[in-house]
Design a protein around this motif. Sequence first.
Motif, mmCIF file in Angstrom:
data_model
loop_
_atom_site.group_PDB
_atom_site.id
_atom_site.type_symbol
_atom_site.label_atom_id
_atom_site.label_comp_id
_atom_site.label_asym_id
_atom_site.label_seq_id
_atom_site.Cartn_x
_atom_site.Cartn_y
_atom_site.Cartn_z
ATOM 1 N N SER A 200 -5.723 -5.435 31.149
ATOM 2 C CA SER A 200 -6.699 -4.349 31.086
ATOM 3 C C SER A 200 -6.053 -3.000 30.796
ATOM 4 N N HIS A 201 -4.725 -2.953 30.851
ATOM 5 C CA HIS A 201 -4.035 -1.677 30.696
ATOM 6 C C HIS A 201 -2.877 -1.832 29.716
ATOM 7 N N GLY A 202 -2.174 -0.736 29.492
ATOM 8 C CA GLY A 202 -1.025 -0.754 28.600
ATOM 9 C C GLY A 202 0.177 -1.431 29.240
ATOM 10 N N ASP B 195 1.537 -1.786 33.195
ATOM 11 C CA ASP B 195 0.477 -1.583 34.182
ATOM 12 C C ASP B 195 -0.448 -2.804 34.201
ATOM 13 N N HIS B 196 -0.911 -3.166 35.374
ATOM 14 C CA HIS B 196 -1.824 -4.317 35.511
ATOM 15 C C HIS B 196 -1.272 -5.544 34.791
ATOM 16 N N GLU B 197 -0.002 -5.768 34.956
ATOM 17 C CA GLU B 197 0.627 -6.954 34.354
ATOM 18 C C GLU B 197 0.424 -8.127 35.319
ATOM 19 N N VAL C 74 -5.118 -8.454 45.839
ATOM 20 C CA VAL C 74 -4.134 -7.421 45.539
ATOM 21 C C VAL C 74 -4.653 -6.522 44.418
ATOM 22 N N HIS C 75 -4.523 -5.226 44.629
ATOM 23 C CA HIS C 75 -4.887 -4.184 43.673
ATOM 24 C C HIS C 75 -6.322 -4.333 43.152
ATOM 25 N N TYR C 76 -6.477 -4.544 41.863
ATOM 26 C CA TYR C 76 -7.810 -4.542 41.260
ATOM 27 C C TYR C 76 -8.737 -5.558 41.938
ATOM 28 N N ASP D 165 2.675 4.428 43.539
ATOM 29 C CA ASP D 165 1.801 3.394 42.994
ATOM 30 C C ASP D 165 0.416 4.010 42.852
ATOM 31 N N GLU D 166 -0.486 3.260 42.299
ATOM 32 C CA GLU D 166 -1.888 3.669 42.323
ATOM 33 C C GLU D 166 -2.466 3.075 43.613
ATOM 34 N N TRP D 167 -2.076 3.697 44.724
ATOM 35 C CA TRP D 167 -2.520 3.198 46.038
ATOM 36 C C TRP D 167 -3.965 3.591 46.249
ATOM 37 N N TYR D 168 -4.870 2.664 46.153
ATOM 38 C CA TYR D 168 -6.266 2.964 46.473
ATOM 39 C C TYR D 168 -6.349 3.294 47.965
ATOM 40 N N TYR D 169 -7.246 4.201 48.308
ATOM 41 C CA TYR D 169 -7.480 4.438 49.734
ATOM 42 C C TYR D 169 -8.918 4.871 49.978
ATOM 43 N N ALA E 12 0.260 -2.201 43.525
ATOM 44 C CA ALA E 12 0.638 -3.178 42.485
ATOM 45 C C ALA E 12 0.020 -2.866 41.131
ATOM 46 N N HIS E 13 -0.269 -1.579 40.904
ATOM 47 C CA HIS E 13 -0.668 -1.157 39.557
ATOM 48 C C HIS E 13 0.529 -1.284 38.608
ATOM 49 N N PHE E 14 1.685 -0.815 39.083
ATOM 50 C CA PHE E 14 2.891 -0.825 38.246
ATOM 51 C C PHE E 14 3.663 -2.123 38.466
HETATM 52 ZN ZN LIG Z 1 -4.421 -0.012 38.575
#
Ligand SMILES: [Zn+2]
Length: 278
Positions: A34-36, A39-41, A102-104, A158-162, A228-230
């Motif tokens: 979904s990303h470059g 990211d989101h690998e 995890v993540h998304y 990271d892209e830590w959601y909160y 875990a975005h990166f």
């Molecule tokens: Zn992300």
Amino acid sequence: MNKVLLSLLAAALCWSAGARAADKKIVLIAGHPSHGPGDHEFNAGVQLLHKCLQNVPGVDPTFYLNGWPKDPNAFDGADSIQADHLRIIGDLMKKGIGLACVHYAVEVPKDKGGPEFLNWIGGYYEDRWSTNPHWEADFKSLPNHAITRGVKPFRIRDEWYYNIRFRPEMKGVTPILIAKPDDETRQGKSSSPRGPYPHVVAASGREEVLAWAVERPDGGRGFGFTGAHFHKNWGNENFRMIVLNALLWTAHVEVPANGVDCAVTDEDLKKNLDPKGK
Ligand SMILES: [Zn+2]
């Protein structure tokens, strides 16, 4: 049923784990690209976790790439891949199967998945209530829990959601990773949709839960982890160990006293990346 399901739901990553048998099955499901690059690998991420789990006694890991498994036998008891995924997962949950997201994979629509996720893993990312900026979380201390065995305090960007939507009063939810976003982070300049969100800014100074665990009355376990975005973050041994430990814990497998130790090299991190342009 001795299944562990690790899935990245929809376009996300999410794992689940089952219970009670010799070898615990852990099914890792990667979301769609979904990303470059970097990211989101998730496809590379689940293969990396799979490699680590293969060395753990008592665990039988498998993985699926690019979204929900097309193999109708991916989950025992799942009758049709055409069926509603929430219903399929719900049926698995009733059997006491674990779910780790995890993540998304922690993000679901509040009216389609929200109530279920509160039940299954204790919380979820709710659009415009939760936020997803890039920031460096400093985990100064860790709770005493099987998931934190062998893990030392660490800090990582990271892209830590909160501001996750949790069960009321956090009932039954055990925080695993806690960090305090600074006021700059709360402005949400890198969030999508862009901040600031007044309720997030107003919570200045508050610590936020970025990973958590639950034990359900049906015997199943749930785990949520917002980073875990990166992809490169899997190279951090503490970051990696938390998730690997959590997968075992969610699968009712005893976590080793020093955690799941799995070396990951720079070369490993370059493997299985999604083709460019996706
Ligand atoms: Zn992300």
